[in-house]
Motif scaffolding. Structure first.
Motif, PDB file in Angstrom:
ATOM      1  N   GLN A 116       2.850  -4.193  17.020  1.00  0.00           N
ATOM      2  CA  GLN A 116       3.760  -3.054  17.051  1.00  0.00           C
ATOM      3  C   GLN A 116       2.980  -1.769  17.312  1.00  0.00           C
ATOM      4  N   VAL A 117       3.567  -0.888  18.095  1.00  0.00           N
ATOM      5  CA  VAL A 117       2.912   0.375  18.442  1.00  0.00           C
ATOM      6  C   VAL A 117       3.563   1.564  17.750  1.00  0.00           C
ATOM      7  N   ILE A 118       4.877   1.548  17.598  1.00  0.00           N
ATOM      8  CA  ILE A 118       5.599   2.711  17.060  1.00  0.00           C
ATOM      9  C   ILE A 118       6.125   2.482  15.660  1.00  0.00           C
ATOM     10  N   THR A 119       6.481   1.268  15.303  1.00  0.00           N
ATOM     11  CA  THR A 119       7.049   1.003  13.981  1.00  0.00           C
ATOM     12  C   THR A 119       6.242  -0.065  13.247  1.00  0.00           C
ATOM     13  N   ILE A 120       6.364  -0.078  11.942  1.00  0.00           N
ATOM     14  CA  ILE A 120       5.759  -1.129  11.123  1.00  0.00           C
ATOM     15  C   ILE A 120       6.498  -2.434  11.416  1.00  0.00           C
ATOM     16  N   PRO A 121       5.788  -3.561  11.540  1.00  0.00           N
ATOM     17  CA  PRO A 121       6.478  -4.836  11.770  1.00  0.00           C
ATOM     18  C   PRO A 121       7.561  -5.096  10.720  1.00  0.00           C
ATOM     19  N   GLY A 122       8.654  -5.693  11.167  1.00  0.00           N
ATOM     20  CA  GLY A 122       9.802  -5.895  10.290  1.00  0.00           C
ATOM     21  C   GLY A 122       9.501  -6.649   9.013  1.00  0.00           C
ATOM     22  N   LEU A 123       8.613  -7.649   9.073  1.00  0.00           N
ATOM     23  CA  LEU A 123       8.306  -8.441   7.881  1.00  0.00           C
ATOM     24  C   LEU A 123       7.462  -7.677   6.873  1.00  0.00           C
ATOM     25  N   LEU A 124       7.016  -6.470   7.237  1.00  0.00           N
ATOM     26  CA  LEU A 124       6.218  -5.653   6.328  1.00  0.00           C
ATOM     27  C   LEU A 124       6.942  -4.381   5.897  1.00  0.00           C
ATOM     28  N   GLN A 125       8.172  -4.203   6.319  1.00  0.00           N
ATOM     29  CA  GLN A 125       8.887  -2.962   6.029  1.00  0.00           C
ATOM     30  C   GLN A 125       9.497  -2.964   4.627  1.00  0.00           C
ATOM     31  N   THR A 126       9.516  -1.788   4.012  1.00  0.00           N
ATOM     32  CA  THR A 126      10.258  -1.598   2.772  1.00  0.00           C
ATOM     33  C   THR A 126      11.726  -1.363   3.117  1.00  0.00           C
ATOM     34  N   PRO A 127      12.638  -1.572   2.179  1.00  0.00           N
ATOM     35  CA  PRO A 127      14.052  -1.302   2.463  1.00  0.00           C
ATOM     36  C   PRO A 127      14.297   0.142   2.895  1.00  0.00           C
ATOM     37  N   GLU A 128      13.598   1.093   2.259  1.00  0.00           N
ATOM     38  CA  GLU A 128      13.810   2.504   2.583  1.00  0.00           C
ATOM     39  C   GLU A 128      13.342   2.811   4.006  1.00  0.00           C
ATOM     40  N   ALA A 130      13.098   0.609   6.524  1.00  0.00           N
ATOM     41  CA  ALA A 130      14.028  -0.049   7.443  1.00  0.00           C
ATOM     42  C   ALA A 130      15.325   0.731   7.547  1.00  0.00           C
ATOM     43  N   ARG A 131      15.828   1.207   6.429  1.00  0.00           N
ATOM     44  CA  ARG A 131      17.077   1.962   6.428  1.00  0.00           C
ATOM     45  C   ARG A 131      16.949   3.236   7.262  1.00  0.00           C
ATOM     46  N   ALA A 132      15.816   3.920   7.132  1.00  0.00           N
ATOM     47  CA  ALA A 132      15.602   5.144   7.899  1.00  0.00           C
ATOM     48  C   ALA A 132      15.586   4.860   9.397  1.00  0.00           C
ATOM     49  N   ILE A 133      14.999   3.744   9.787  1.00  0.00           N
ATOM     50  CA  ILE A 133      14.954   3.376  11.210  1.00  0.00           C
ATOM     51  C   ILE A 133      16.348   3.042  11.730  1.00  0.00           C
ATOM     52  N   PHE A 134      17.086   2.245  10.973  1.00  0.00           N
ATOM     53  CA  PHE A 134      18.414   1.835  11.428  1.00  0.00           C
ATOM     54  C   PHE A 134      19.376   3.021  11.507  1.00  0.00           C
ATOM     55  N   MET A 179       3.933   7.530  11.713  1.00  0.00           N
ATOM     56  CA  MET A 179       5.346   7.903  11.833  1.00  0.00           C
ATOM     57  C   MET A 179       5.947   8.009  10.430  1.00  0.00           C
ATOM     58  N   GLN A 180       6.615   9.119  10.147  1.00  0.00           N
ATOM     59  CA  GLN A 180       7.144   9.337   8.796  1.00  0.00           C
ATOM     60  C   GLN A 180       8.656   9.129   8.761  1.00  0.00           C
ATOM     61  N   PHE A 181       9.073   7.923   9.090  1.00  0.00           N
ATOM     62  CA  PHE A 181      10.494   7.596   9.011  1.00  0.00           C
ATOM     63  C   PHE A 181      10.966   7.751   7.565  1.00  0.00           C
ATOM     64  N   GLY A 182      12.040   8.496   7.381  1.00  0.00           N
ATOM     65  CA  GLY A 182      12.583   8.687   6.040  1.00  0.00           C
ATOM     66  C   GLY A 182      11.905   9.781   5.241  1.00  0.00           C
ATOM     67  N   GLY A 183      10.877  10.431   5.800  1.00  0.00           N
ATOM     68  CA  GLY A 183      10.206  11.516   5.090  1.00  0.00           C
ATOM     69  C   GLY A 183       8.903  11.075   4.445  1.00  0.00           C
ATOM     70  N   PRO A 184       8.136  12.028   3.917  1.00  0.00           N
ATOM     71  CA  PRO A 184       6.801  11.746   3.356  1.00  0.00           C
ATOM     72  C   PRO A 184       6.797  10.706   2.236  1.00  0.00           C
ATOM     73  N   ASP A 185       7.737  10.788   1.292  1.00  0.00           N
ATOM     74  CA  ASP A 185       7.738   9.839   0.176  1.00  0.00           C
ATOM     75  C   ASP A 185       7.951   8.409   0.658  1.00  0.00           C
ATOM     76  N   THR A 186       8.911   8.241   1.561  1.00  0.00           N
ATOM     77  CA  THR A 186       9.178   6.914   2.124  1.00  0.00           C
ATOM     78  C   THR A 186       7.976   6.407   2.903  1.00  0.00           C
ATOM     79  N   LYS A 281      -3.095   9.212   2.149  1.00  0.00           N
ATOM     80  CA  LYS A 281      -3.515  10.398   1.400  1.00  0.00           C
ATOM     81  C   LYS A 281      -3.271  11.685   2.163  1.00  0.00           C
ATOM     82  N   SER A 282      -3.216  11.590   3.498  1.00  0.00           N
ATOM     83  CA  SER A 282      -3.029  12.794   4.309  1.00  0.00           C
ATOM     84  C   SER A 282      -1.572  13.214   4.434  1.00  0.00           C
ATOM     85  N   ILE A 283      -0.656  12.357   4.008  1.00  0.00           N
ATOM     86  CA  ILE A 283       0.785  12.664   4.149  1.00  0.00           C
ATOM     87  C   ILE A 283       1.233  13.583   3.029  1.00  0.00           C
TER      88      ILE A 283
END
Length: 283
Positions: A116-128, A130-134, A179-186, A281-283
Motif C-alpha cells: 500500500q502507498v496511500i493507506t494502511i493495509p485493511g488487515l492492519l486498520q483500526t475501526p476508527e 477505517a471509518r475515517a476512510i470510508f 496520512m492523518q485520516f480521522g485526525g491526529p489522535d486516530t 511521535k511527530s504527530i
C-alpha cells in the motif's frame, strides 16, 4: 446439482482452472462430457461456476485431461469440497460482491503479501481509521453503509488471530504512515496498532521510506494471496472504483516480481518499527 443463483470468485476460479486443463489437453467439452458420463452442457455449467462439482468428479476430470500434477489435483479437489458459508455471507445484501470474494480468498490463502502507498493495509486498520476512510468515499456513503464496511473490514482481520494464521507480509510506503485520516489522535492510535501487529509471530511489516533512489510503484493497493499451489495464487487490486481479481500466470509473475522489488528497497522490520515510532511521535 442445482444451478446457482450466483457464483463466488472462488467457485468461478475452480471452473476456469478445469477449463484450462481441458483446453490444454485438447479435449472438447462434448468429449469431456462423454468421458465423465454427462452432457456437454453440464461441463459448460461446471466450467462457468453455475453448478457445483464434487471432489471425486474434479479428480476424474483432471485424469481425463491427462493431468499429472498431483498437488494441483488435490488443491482443486479441496476447492470443490470447501462449500462453507463463511461469516462474509451475512453481508451479501449490503456490500459489493468483490468485498465478500476478498474475505473468502483471504480465509483460504496460505500466505498473504500486500503493498500500500496511500493507506494502511485493511488487515492492519483500526475501526476508527477505517471509518475515517470510508467517510471520504465518492460518492458519499450513508452512515449505515460506512458501518457495514467497517464491520466487514475488522472481521476480515480474524485470519491473523486464528490458531494457524497465514504468513502475512505488508509493504507500506512512508506516505501511508503520515496520512492523518480521522485526525491526529486516530493517526497515532493507528500507528501504535501497526507497531503492535508487527511484533506478532507470522507478521512482517516493511516500510519504504521517503528519499529512496528507486520505487517500483503500483497505482493500486495490491493483495497477493497464495493458494495451496502456485498456479492457484490470486492477486486482488484495490482501486477506487472497486476491487478486481487477477489470476493469469503472466500477471501473477509480474506482481511477484514487483513485490520482491518493493521488499528489496524497504527497511528491515526493526528499522520499520523505529520509523513508525518516530512518525507517531511527530504527530
Amino acid at each position: 446439482m442445482p444451478v446457482r443463483n450466483f457464483a463466488t470468485a472462488r467457485q468461478l476460479r475452480l471452473g476456469a482452472e478445469l477449463r484450462k486443463l481441458r483446453e490444454h489437453a485438447g479435449v472438447s467439452s462434448t468429449e469431456a462430457g462423454r468421458l465423465l458420463g454427462t452432457s456437454q452442457a453440464q461441463i459448460s455449467n461446471i466450467e462457468a461456476g453455475r453448478v457445483g462439482v464434487s471432489a471425486e468428479r474434479v479428480r476424474a476430470m483432471a485424469r481425463n485431461y491427462s493431468c499429472t500434477d498431483q498437488a494441483l489435483m488435490d488443491a482443486l479437489a479441496g476447492m470443490a469440497t470447501e462449500r462453507t458459508h463463511g461469516w462474509w455471507a451475512e453481508y451479501r445484501e449490503t456490500l459489493p460482491t468483490s468485498l465478500l470474494d476478498l474475505a473468502e480468498a483471504e480465509h483460504h490463502a496460505t500466505a498473504l503479501r500486500v503493498a500500500q502507498v496511500i493507506t494502511i493495509p485493511g488487515l492492519l486498520q483500526t475501526p476508527e481509521h477505517a471509518r475515517a476512510i470510508f467517510r471520504e468515499f465518492v460518492p458519499q456513503l450513508m452512515p449505515h453503509e460506512v458501518e457495514y464496511r467497517v464491520s466487514h473490514r475488522i472481521k476480515r482481520q480474524s485470519i491473523l488471530f486464528r490458531d494457524a494464521p497465514p504468513q502475512y507480509t505488508a509493504i507500506i510506503h512512508e506516505a501511508a504512515l503520515r496520512m492523518q485520516f480521522g485526525g491526529p489522535d486516530t493517526a497515532r492510535a493507528q500507528l501504535a496498532h501497526v507497531i503492535a501487529m508487527s511484533e506478532r509471530d507470522g507478521i512482517t511489516i516493511a516500510v519504504i521510506p521517503f528519499g529512496g533512489t528507486t520505487f517500483p510503484v503500483s497505482g493500486h493497493g495490491v493483495d497477493y494471496l497464495c493458494g495451496r499451489v502456485r498456479p492457484l495464487d490470486t492477486v486482488h487490486l484495490d482501486a477506487a472504483h472497486g476491487g478486481r481479481f487477477v489470476d493469469a500466470g503472466a500477471s501473477l509473475e509480474r506482481f511477484r516480481l514487483m513485490l520482491d522489488r518493493m521488499e528489496s528497497v524497504a527497511l528491515s522490520p526493526h528499522e520499520s518499527r523505529e520509523l513508525i515510532h518516530r512518525i507517531a511521535k511527530s504527530i
